[in-house]
Design an enzyme around this catalytic site. Structure first.
Site, PDB file in Angstrom:
ATOM      1  N   SER A 119       0.826  -1.216   0.000  1.00  0.00           N
ATOM      2  CA  SER A 119       0.000   0.000   0.000  1.00  0.00           C
ATOM      3  C   SER A 119       0.856   1.259   0.000  1.00  0.00           C
ATOM      4  CB  SER A 119      -0.854  -0.025   1.264  1.00  0.00           C
ATOM      5  OG  SER A 119      -1.386   1.245   1.532  1.00  0.00           O
ATOM      6  N   TYR A 150      -0.894  -0.035  10.089  1.00  0.00           N
ATOM      7  CA  TYR A 150      -1.283  -0.726   8.849  1.00  0.00           C
ATOM      8  C   TYR A 150      -0.142  -0.622   7.831  1.00  0.00           C
ATOM      9  CZ  TYR A 150      -3.660  -0.981   4.273  1.00  0.00           C
ATOM     10  OH  TYR A 150      -4.008  -1.267   2.970  1.00  0.00           O
ATOM     11  N   ASN A 179      -4.925   4.599  -3.327  1.00  0.00           N
ATOM     12  CA  ASN A 179      -6.383   4.510  -3.149  1.00  0.00           C
ATOM     13  C   ASN A 179      -7.064   4.014  -4.414  1.00  0.00           C
ATOM     14  OD1 ASN A 179      -6.846   5.492  -0.482  1.00  0.00           O
ATOM     15  ND2 ASN A 179      -6.233   7.519  -1.223  1.00  0.00           N
ATOM     16  N   LYS A 193     -13.963   3.970   2.106  1.00  0.00           N
ATOM     17  CA  LYS A 193     -12.963   4.975   1.723  1.00  0.00           C
ATOM     18  C   LYS A 193     -13.673   6.240   1.239  1.00  0.00           C
ATOM     19  CE  LYS A 193      -9.698   1.816   1.992  1.00  0.00           C
ATOM     20  NZ  LYS A 193      -9.359   1.085   0.791  1.00  0.00           N
TER      21      LYS A 193
HETATM   22  P1  NAD Z   1     -11.183  -5.413   1.451  1.00  0.00           P
HETATM   23  O1  NAD Z   1     -11.205  -5.144   2.917  1.00  0.00           O
HETATM   24  O2  NAD Z   1     -12.429  -5.183   0.671  1.00  0.00           O
HETATM   25  O3  NAD Z   1     -10.685  -6.907   1.191  1.00  0.00           O
HETATM   26  C1  NAD Z   1      -9.834  -7.590   2.052  1.00  0.00           C
HETATM   27  C2  NAD Z   1     -10.465  -8.930   2.325  1.00  0.00           C
HETATM   28  O4  NAD Z   1      -9.621  -9.687   3.203  1.00  0.00           O
HETATM   29  C3  NAD Z   1     -11.838  -8.822   3.025  1.00  0.00           C
HETATM   30  O5  NAD Z   1     -12.857  -9.423   2.248  1.00  0.00           O
HETATM   31  C4  NAD Z   1     -11.632  -9.555   4.335  1.00  0.00           C
HETATM   32  O6  NAD Z   1     -12.765 -10.287   4.780  1.00  0.00           O
HETATM   33  C5  NAD Z   1     -10.473 -10.485   3.983  1.00  0.00           C
HETATM   34  N1  NAD Z   1      -9.839 -10.952   5.202  1.00  0.00           N
HETATM   35  C6  NAD Z   1      -9.440 -10.195   6.262  1.00  0.00           C
HETATM   36  N2  NAD Z   1      -8.989 -10.986   7.241  1.00  0.00           N
HETATM   37  C7  NAD Z   1      -9.098 -12.272   6.792  1.00  0.00           C
HETATM   38  C8  NAD Z   1      -8.802 -13.524   7.362  1.00  0.00           C
HETATM   39  N3  NAD Z   1      -8.295 -13.626   8.591  1.00  0.00           N
HETATM   40  N4  NAD Z   1      -9.034 -14.637   6.635  1.00  0.00           N
HETATM   41  C9  NAD Z   1      -9.568 -14.547   5.378  1.00  0.00           C
HETATM   42  N5  NAD Z   1      -9.868 -13.372   4.786  1.00  0.00           N
HETATM   43  C10 NAD Z   1      -9.646 -12.252   5.490  1.00  0.00           C
HETATM   44  O7  NAD Z   1      -9.978  -4.567   0.857  1.00  0.00           O
HETATM   45  P2  NAD Z   1      -9.608  -4.224  -0.655  1.00  0.00           P
HETATM   46  O8  NAD Z   1      -9.862  -2.796  -0.863  1.00  0.00           O
HETATM   47  O9  NAD Z   1     -10.205  -5.222  -1.568  1.00  0.00           O
HETATM   48  O10 NAD Z   1      -8.016  -4.411  -0.586  1.00  0.00           O
HETATM   49  C11 NAD Z   1      -7.377  -5.606  -1.015  1.00  0.00           C
HETATM   50  C12 NAD Z   1      -5.896  -5.495  -0.693  1.00  0.00           C
HETATM   51  O11 NAD Z   1      -5.325  -4.334  -1.312  1.00  0.00           O
HETATM   52  C13 NAD Z   1      -5.584  -5.370   0.792  1.00  0.00           C
HETATM   53  O12 NAD Z   1      -4.432  -6.109   1.089  1.00  0.00           O
HETATM   54  C14 NAD Z   1      -5.312  -3.894   0.976  1.00  0.00           C
HETATM   55  O13 NAD Z   1      -4.459  -3.660   2.069  1.00  0.00           O
HETATM   56  C15 NAD Z   1      -4.682  -3.535  -0.348  1.00  0.00           C
HETATM   57  N6  NAD Z   1      -4.856  -2.111  -0.677  1.00  0.00           N
HETATM   58  C16 NAD Z   1      -6.084  -1.642  -1.020  1.00  0.00           C
HETATM   59  C17 NAD Z   1      -6.229  -0.300  -1.322  1.00  0.00           C
HETATM   60  C18 NAD Z   1      -7.575   0.280  -1.714  1.00  0.00           C
HETATM   61  O14 NAD Z   1      -7.645   1.485  -1.955  1.00  0.00           O
HETATM   62  N7  NAD Z   1      -8.646  -0.507  -1.806  1.00  0.00           N
HETATM   63  C19 NAD Z   1      -5.127   0.565  -1.266  1.00  0.00           C
HETATM   64  C20 NAD Z   1      -3.904   0.051  -0.890  1.00  0.00           C
HETATM   65  C21 NAD Z   1      -3.765  -1.297  -0.612  1.00  0.00           C
END
Ligand code: NAD
Length: 325
Positions: A119, A150, A179, A193
């Protein structure tokens, strides 16, 4: 037929990635601790399981030889979840445990290639004090000083996957997502977000009303539409470049202007009231020079185009909720 395992398939990016890989002809297994809230993920097999549990991680890779693993599962949320400090310990513990488990299982079972979603939150807070942030380049990560636990966990896991590459030859690809937004993402409840939260506030408020924005609204960000993000991720996975590399947008906007953009799309005139709340850093943008050079990738669509699609989806969700009350 290539086989992919998507951890975090019940989440926003994971749900979209399942669809993208199915469209490309992959056999897909999705795993998540919860079902997707807004759609049935397009998968051949969905496993409901907790990736903090080593036995679950072992089971999901034991019956199939996967070509690709996308490790997207993380304990995360928007500023209302990550920046208050209340969830620091669980965020670090949960996400680090998932990554340690999956790196080990990928190594032991010889998964062809592993994608890890890091991230932009890994970048030092001190480089993001200016709303006119010139864009964070990959080398800005060190000396490290992320502004949230985080971000520290993501930095740890980047290093942990790279160490597995050096010591065990695990093929890893690391993206630093900035993002990302789009339909089928959390839009209420505290983990949403800014783009989805703003779309919700605008959709819920009658013309002439008032919406609340955290802080003075002059903090700036860039937001990448989901389809663009997936294109960047797929190109990285297909390449010989390990990363870490930014996958983000360079189109900066203040939160006030993002709210005005949503109002324009909705055809509403609303007043913005600024209220205290967690706002994160003052200015953040991606510098895409490295990904442009290595993969020839840059976002193709404008923020306004993505916001229109997202607003339409959030407005439908708001409408559905009203009908259920
Ligand atoms: P999200 O929260 O929608 O998806 C993450 C998923 O991980 C969730 O469905 C959650 O239930 C699952 N999860 C959490 N703990 C778990 C566990 N113990 N066992 C199984 N599943 C579990 O987030 P997203 O926006 O889809 O992001 C996906 C990835 O991208 C993440 O690693 C996030 O850190 C990274 N990221 C996202 C963004 C963004 O803007 N969306 C930005 C930077 C990084």
């Amino acid at each position: 037929m290539k086989r992919a395992l998507i951890c975090g398939a019940g989440g926003f990016i994971g749900g979209h990635l399942c669809q993208r890989l199915k469209d490309e002809g992959y056999w897909v297994r999705g795993v998540d601790i919860k079902k997707h809230e807004y759609r049935e993920p397009a998968v051949d097999d969905f496993v409901l399981g907790d990736l903090r549990d080593r036995a679950v991680c072992r089971r999901i890779v034991s019956d199939i030889q996967f070509d690709e693993l996308y490790q997207l599962a993380a304990d995360m949320g928007g500023a209302g979840y990550v920046f208050t400090g209340e969830h620091d310990a669980v965020v670090m513990h949960n996400s680090a445990t998932i990554n340690l488990n999956m790196a080990e299982e990928a190594r032991k079972t010889g998964i062809g290639r592993v994608f890890f979603s890091s991230s932009a939150c890994i970048y030092p807070a001190s480089m993001q004090l200016d709303p006119n942030n010139p864009g964070l380049t990959e080398s800005d990560a060190y000396p490290a000083a992320p502004d949230s636990e985080y971000g520290w966990e993501k930095l740890f896991s980047e290093r942990m996957y790279l160490a597995h590459h050096r010591n065990f030859g695990l093929e890893v690809r690391i993206a630093r997502f900035h993002n990302t937004f789009g339909p089928y993402s959390t839009w209420e409840g505290g983990r949403e977000k800014a783009p989805a939260a703003i779309c919700r506030k605008v959709a819920e408020t009658p013309d002439g009303g008032e919406i609340e924005i955290w802080g003075d609204g002059q903090q700036t960000r860039t937001f990448l539409y989901i389809d663009e993000c997936l294109e960047g991720a797929r190109r990285l996975m297909e390449s010989n470049f390990l990363g870490p590399v930014n996958i983000g947008s360079e189109e900066m906007i203040s939160i006030n202007d993002l709210a005005r953009m949503a109002m324009d799309i909705a055809g509403k005139t609303l007043t913005i009231r600024h209220v205290p709340g967690p706002t994160g850093v003052r200015g953040r943008s991606s510098d895409n020079s490295l990904i442009q050079e290595k993969l020839g990738w840059h976002p193709a669509a404008s923020l306004a185009e993505g916001m229109r699609t997202t607003y339409e989806w959030v407005a439908q969700e708001v409408e559905k909720r009203k009908q259920h009350i």
